[in-house]
Design a protein around this motif. Structure first.
Motif, PDB file in Angstrom:
ATOM      1  N   TRP B 228      24.824  31.692  79.855  1.00 18.70           N
ATOM      2  CA  TRP B 228      25.039  30.500  79.033  1.00 18.70           C
ATOM      3  C   TRP B 228      24.617  29.207  79.740  1.00 18.70           C
ATOM      4  O   TRP B 228      24.064  28.305  79.133  1.00 18.70           O
ATOM      5  CB  TRP B 228      26.504  30.424  78.595  1.00 18.70           C
ATOM      6  CG  TRP B 228      26.813  29.202  77.768  1.00 18.70           C
ATOM      7  CD1 TRP B 228      27.712  28.231  78.054  1.00 18.70           C
ATOM      8  CD2 TRP B 228      26.200  28.822  76.532  1.00 18.70           C
ATOM      9  NE1 TRP B 228      27.710  27.274  77.083  1.00 18.70           N
ATOM     10  CE2 TRP B 228      26.778  27.605  76.135  1.00 18.70           C
ATOM     11  CE3 TRP B 228      25.195  29.377  75.732  1.00 18.70           C
ATOM     12  CZ2 TRP B 228      26.406  26.931  74.978  1.00 18.70           C
ATOM     13  CZ3 TRP B 228      24.827  28.717  74.573  1.00 18.70           C
ATOM     14  CH2 TRP B 228      25.427  27.514  74.195  1.00 18.70           C
ATOM     15  N   LYS B 229      24.886  29.161  81.061  1.00 16.99           N
ATOM     16  CA  LYS B 229      24.545  27.950  81.814  1.00 16.99           C
ATOM     17  C   LYS B 229      23.063  27.610  81.697  1.00 16.99           C
ATOM     18  O   LYS B 229      22.679  26.482  81.409  1.00 16.99           O
ATOM     19  CB  LYS B 229      24.904  28.161  83.293  1.00 16.99           C
ATOM     20  CG  LYS B 229      26.085  27.322  83.742  1.00 16.99           C
ATOM     21  CD  LYS B 229      26.306  27.498  85.207  1.00 16.99           C
ATOM     22  CE  LYS B 229      26.683  26.174  85.832  1.00 16.99           C
ATOM     23  NZ  LYS B 229      27.093  26.354  87.219  1.00 16.99           N
ATOM     24  N   ASP B 230      22.236  28.647  81.900  1.00 19.60           N
ATOM     25  CA  ASP B 230      20.792  28.438  81.814  1.00 19.60           C
ATOM     26  C   ASP B 230      20.379  28.064  80.394  1.00 19.60           C
ATOM     27  O   ASP B 230      19.556  27.170  80.174  1.00 19.60           O
ATOM     28  CB  ASP B 230      20.040  29.715  82.232  1.00 19.60           C
ATOM     29  CG  ASP B 230      20.179  29.965  83.727  1.00 19.60           C
ATOM     30  OD1 ASP B 230      20.666  29.052  84.434  1.00 19.60           O
ATOM     31  OD2 ASP B 230      19.787  31.059  84.182  1.00 19.60           O
ATOM     32  N   LEU B 231      20.975  28.771  79.432  1.00 23.46           N
ATOM     33  CA  LEU B 231      20.648  28.487  78.037  1.00 23.46           C
ATOM     34  C   LEU B 231      20.991  27.046  77.682  1.00 23.46           C
ATOM     35  O   LEU B 231      20.214  26.329  77.056  1.00 23.46           O
ATOM     36  CB  LEU B 231      21.428  29.436  77.107  1.00 23.46           C
ATOM     37  CG  LEU B 231      20.894  30.859  76.971  1.00 23.46           C
ATOM     38  CD1 LEU B 231      21.902  31.735  76.245  1.00 23.46           C
ATOM     39  CD2 LEU B 231      19.562  30.875  76.241  1.00 23.46           C
ATOM     40  N   GLU B 232      22.170  26.648  78.118  1.00 27.08           N
ATOM     41  CA  GLU B 232      22.630  25.299  77.810  1.00 27.08           C
ATOM     42  C   GLU B 232      21.699  24.250  78.408  1.00 27.08           C
ATOM     43  O   GLU B 232      21.317  23.280  77.744  1.00 27.08           O
ATOM     44  CB  GLU B 232      24.051  25.129  78.362  1.00 27.08           C
ATOM     45  CG  GLU B 232      24.880  24.164  77.585  1.00 27.08           C
ATOM     46  CD  GLU B 232      26.299  24.057  78.121  1.00 27.08           C
ATOM     47  OE1 GLU B 232      26.563  24.532  79.252  1.00 27.08           O
ATOM     48  OE2 GLU B 232      27.140  23.492  77.401  1.00 27.08           O
ATOM     49  N   ALA B 233      21.321  24.494  79.659  1.00 24.01           N
ATOM     50  CA  ALA B 233      20.409  23.555  80.328  1.00 24.01           C
ATOM     51  C   ALA B 233      19.088  23.480  79.575  1.00 24.01           C
ATOM     52  O   ALA B 233      18.545  22.398  79.326  1.00 24.01           O
ATOM     53  CB  ALA B 233      20.173  23.993  81.776  1.00 24.01           C
ATOM     54  N   TYR B 234      18.600  24.654  79.156  1.00 20.72           N
ATOM     55  CA  TYR B 234      17.322  24.703  78.445  1.00 20.72           C
ATOM     56  C   TYR B 234      17.416  23.971  77.114  1.00 20.72           C
ATOM     57  O   TYR B 234      16.561  23.167  76.753  1.00 20.72           O
ATOM     58  CB  TYR B 234      16.914  26.157  78.219  1.00 20.72           C
ATOM     59  CG  TYR B 234      15.538  26.322  77.611  1.00 20.72           C
ATOM     60  CD1 TYR B 234      14.413  26.457  78.411  1.00 20.72           C
ATOM     61  CD2 TYR B 234      15.375  26.332  76.229  1.00 20.72           C
ATOM     62  CE1 TYR B 234      13.154  26.600  77.854  1.00 20.72           C
ATOM     63  CE2 TYR B 234      14.129  26.471  75.659  1.00 20.72           C
ATOM     64  CZ  TYR B 234      13.022  26.602  76.467  1.00 20.72           C
ATOM     65  OH  TYR B 234      11.777  26.734  75.915  1.00 20.72           O
ATOM     66  N   LEU B 235      18.538  24.247  76.389  1.00 22.47           N
ATOM     67  CA  LEU B 235      18.695  23.664  75.056  1.00 22.47           C
ATOM     68  C   LEU B 235      18.831  22.150  75.114  1.00 22.47           C
ATOM     69  O   LEU B 235      18.386  21.437  74.217  1.00 22.47           O
ATOM     70  CB  LEU B 235      19.922  24.271  74.365  1.00 22.47           C
ATOM     71  CG  LEU B 235      19.753  25.716  73.889  1.00 22.47           C
ATOM     72  CD1 LEU B 235      21.091  26.314  73.519  1.00 22.47           C
ATOM     73  CD2 LEU B 235      18.784  25.795  72.724  1.00 22.47           C
TER      74      LEU B 235
END
Lengths: 96, 665
Positions: B228-235
């Motif tokens: 989720w951390k990576d996804l959130e950063a990407y989003l």
């Protein structure tokens, strides 16, 4: 994209009864944005204002062959133009 | 030829107003089960049908325009398809309104489940000369499309064949191309697929698109995963608003192409509907026409119900007398006659009203007129913190609050619905009329009509005040959106109106029956204990309670008898009159009661007016309170409704007696 902060075009709420226009962009936020888009108010869509309720709100429009009503609050978030070319996405749809 | 196991589970989806319920009823006959989805008050209906050796179970999902989990209905539908993995997703499509209906199809395709399309209302399209090439549609969408007219049962066999045909097969892979966004989707997919558990359970492309659309349900699935951390950063680095618009745009672009290739002359014409609307939602005539229709509906409800109500009343009276005369011991006879039969009778007597009212409402709803009422009334209603769709339930409330509260189900927005439920009890229902008639007749003979009319106005004022206060202090923030389709007018079918009416009547009997039974038994016990006292007399517990609360109601100008009558009134407000008859020893004679009330020196115009106002405003009756709980599933709001009503009634009656008493008393 255009610099939209400088250019506040007319919105769906500004159109008189009987006016035809094309959706240019949708400015609404949050879940209302998703609902407006899902109902077919996507850039390039042709629409026509059919009538307004007593006291001028909500309004009724025709798009994609069906009738939709929305409050002027929501309608203000839908920017429109008189030609479908105002948008870069501009896939021209049947121009009524 | 096919190795489908015998059980086939079908998720039935579709936009609202496309004949989904008609199809569901036609497919399942009457083998249905109605309940609620866990945790939400969205109705869950399922049914089954045995067809060519298969047991086909059909779950009716809420009608939705799209599947981004922005409303309860959409979340319920999404969750069912994704978590409970039905064998087939069946979408009912209004053939006369292809473009907007296919938007949902585009989203359903992303789930990667076998799909079938029921091209419903095809008679309307054919009548206007359209031709729809179902083969082309099937080729493009990867799902068989079957022509149906659900209201007449046409096309059911072909539809069932198609369902059995695709069930448990590997679905045809069809996807919308998202153009420039594909790179972003691909990045998000890669990130989702790093989580083996998640990507084995959910389609990763679906997750990627929903993340761009900021879907709360998908976010919830991923929130506690390491990725989720990576996804959130990407989003946070992409313009999701732009992305959401691009996704919708791409879907509609595909739809335009599909419609252009599969449909000839799909130019909707609704000349009849349009000319009806020119009158029915006319800027000046619309509201007057609505009011006339409403008056007609009321007239019909009450005049048509009256003979049945008399019959039920007489039946229960007869039964009560018989039980009182034949059952021993006496306390049991009293429990059965005064408590159970009297109480249940006072609920069932409204059944004719409820049935007729829901028949009329069903006709108005299915014809498409209800949406026009919401359109006409929205401005007025939103000024006081409500919205267009609140108008119908509130008006029904003048008849009976109970079906009115059930009718709030048509309001999708939770806050709007709660506010509507909270103010509905202030709509003066017909059960309160006997109280007004009695007191207005006894104390305001020359202007009784005006006084009764004032009661209705006070109720409306209390509703407006309450709605505005709740909107200002409790449900603050962004007002709900009002984005509503105005479907073409259609002739309602007997079957659909019948099923709708039956469902509601059944719910009424079931819910009100259980809760009111508890309520009446409790009141009966209080009125009959200790053993041997006269029912409801000063010596009974309820009489004792009346004495205890007398000092409380004294500032309102009421004595203990009125206090007791008001306690009785909690069961049903017309019992107030019956209670007073007992307490004033007037037997069953209303004229004798009028005389007794006039002779009672402690009553005058001022506290009579106060009592009428108090009866109007103080807490909903037991049955209504039960329905409030049933519909909100919240003890907090049910208690609020009861306590708030009492407080408001007290405050206003206090004002009337303390200010009016010295002035006019």
């Amino acid at each position: 994209m255009f610099d939209e902060t400088k250019r506040e075009g007319p919105s769906l709420a500004d159109l008189p009864i009987g006016a035809k226009a094309f959706v240019e962009s949708v400015k609404a936020k949050g879940s209302i944005r998703g609902r407006i888009l899902a109902m077919g108010l996507v850039p390039g869509t042709a629409l026509e204002v059919v009538r307004k309720a007593p006291m001028g709100d909500p309004i009724e429009i025709v798009l994609k062959g069906y009738h939709l009503s929305l409050r002027s609050g929501e309608a203000r978030a839908v920017k429109v133009s008189s030609t479908p070319v105002g948008t870069l996405r501009g896939i021209e749809k049947e121009g009524r | 030829m096919q190795d489908v196991s015998k059980n086939v589970r079908v998720a039935l989806c579709g936009n609202p107003n496309v004949g989904k319920s008609s199809l569901f009823n036609a497919l399942t006959d009457s083998r249905q089960h109605v309940g609620n989805w866990p945790g939400v008050t969205v109705e869950r209906k399922s049914g089954y049908r045995v067809y060519r050796g298969h047991r086909i179970e059909i779950v009716d999902l809420p009608g939705t325009y799209s599947l981004i989990a922005s409303s309860k209905d959409e979340e319920v539908a999404t969750k069912y398809i994704i978590e409970e993995s039905p064998d087939v997703v069946l979408q009912v499509v209004d053939s006369s309104n292809l473009e907007r209906n296919l938007y949902l199809t585009m989203q359903l395709m992303e789930f990667g489940k076998p799909m079938v399309l029921a091209m419903n209302m095809s008679d309307i399209t054919e009548d206007r000369g359209d031709s729809l090439d179902l083969d082309v549609l099937k080729r493009f969408l990867g799902a068989p499309a079957v022509r149906t007219v659900a209201s007449e049962g046409i096309g059911l066999e072909e539809l069932l064949d198609a369902i059995v045909g695709v069930a448990k097969r590997i679905p045809v892979d069809r996807r919308v191309g998202y153009g420039e966004l594909e790179a972003t989707i691909s990045d998000l997919r890669d990130m989702v697929e790093r989580d083996a558990e998640i990507s084995s359970r959910y389609p990763s492309r679906w997750m990627a698109t929903r993340l761009i659309e900021n879907d709360s349900y998908v976010k919830g699935l991923l929130a506690d995963r390491p990725i989720w951390k990576d996804l959130e950063a990407y989003l946070s680095n992409i313009d999701r608003e732009e992305g959401e618009m691009d996704l919708a745009d791409s879907r509609y672009t595909v739809i335009d192409e599909v419609v252009a290739l599969s449909c000839k002359r799909c130019k909707p014409k609704r000349s009849v509907s349009d000319s009806m609307d020119r009158v029915l939602v006319h800027r000046y005539l619309g509201i007057p026409i609505f009011l006339i229709l409403l008056w007609g509906a009321f007239e019909l409800t009450f005049s048509a119900a009256a003979p049945f109500m008399d019959l039920i009343d007489a039946g229960f009276a007869e039964l009560g007398d018989w039980v009182a005369g034949n059952v021993r011991p006496e306390w049991l006879a009293s429990l059965l006659a005064d408590g159970v039969i009297g109480g249940v009778g006072s609920v069932l007597i409204f059944l004719p009203n409820i049935v007729i009212m829901f028949m009329i409402l069903g006709i108005l709803e299915d014809s498409g007129y209800m949406a026009r009422v919401a359109f006409l009334m929205d401005r007025l209603m939103s000024r006081v913190g409500l919205q267009g769709k609140s108008a119908i339930p509130l008006i029904m409330g003048f008849g009976c609050n109970l079906p009115a509260i059930m009718a709030t189900r048509s309001i999708e927005d939770r806050k709007d619905r709660l506010i509507t439920i909270m103010v509905t009890p202030f709509m003066s229902c017909s059960a309160r009329l006997p109280v007004y008639i009695l007191f207005a007749g006894a104390f305001f003979s020359h202007m009784a009509g005006t006084i009764v009319f004032m009661m209705y106005m006070i109720g409306i004022a209390a509703a407006i005040f309450t709605a505005m206060a709740l909107r200002a202090f409790v449900f603050k923030g962004e007002p709900s959106a009002f984005i509503m389709e105005l479907p073409p007018y259609r002739l309602p079918t007997t079957r659909s109106v019948g099923v709708h009416t039956w469902d509601r009547a059944f719910l009424y009997v079931k819910k009100a029956g259980t809760i009111i039974l508890l309520g009446v038994v409790a009141i009966w016990a209080l009125a009959s204990l200790p053993f041997g006292v006269e029912y409801g007399s000063e010596a009974s517990w309820i009489g004792a309670i009346g004495k205890v609360i007398e000092p409380l109601v004294e500032p309102l100008g009421f004595d203990w008898r009125i206090a007791v009558a008001l306690l009785f009134g909690f069961v049903a407000k017309e019992i107030i009159v019956g209670g007073l008859m007992t307490l004033y020893g007037a037997g069953q004679n209303e004229n004798a009661l009028t005389d007794a009330l006039k002779a009672d020196g402690s009553l005058n115009q001022v506290n009579a007016f106060g009592l009428m106002t108090f009866s109007l405003l103080y807490m909903p009756c037991v049955a209504t309170a039960g329905i409030i709980w049933g519909e909100t599933r919240s003890w907090k709001w049910t208690m609020f409704s009861i306590v708030y009503g009492i407080v408001l009634a007290y405050a206003i009656a206090l004002l009337i007696w303390q200010v009016g008493g010295p002035l006019f008393g």
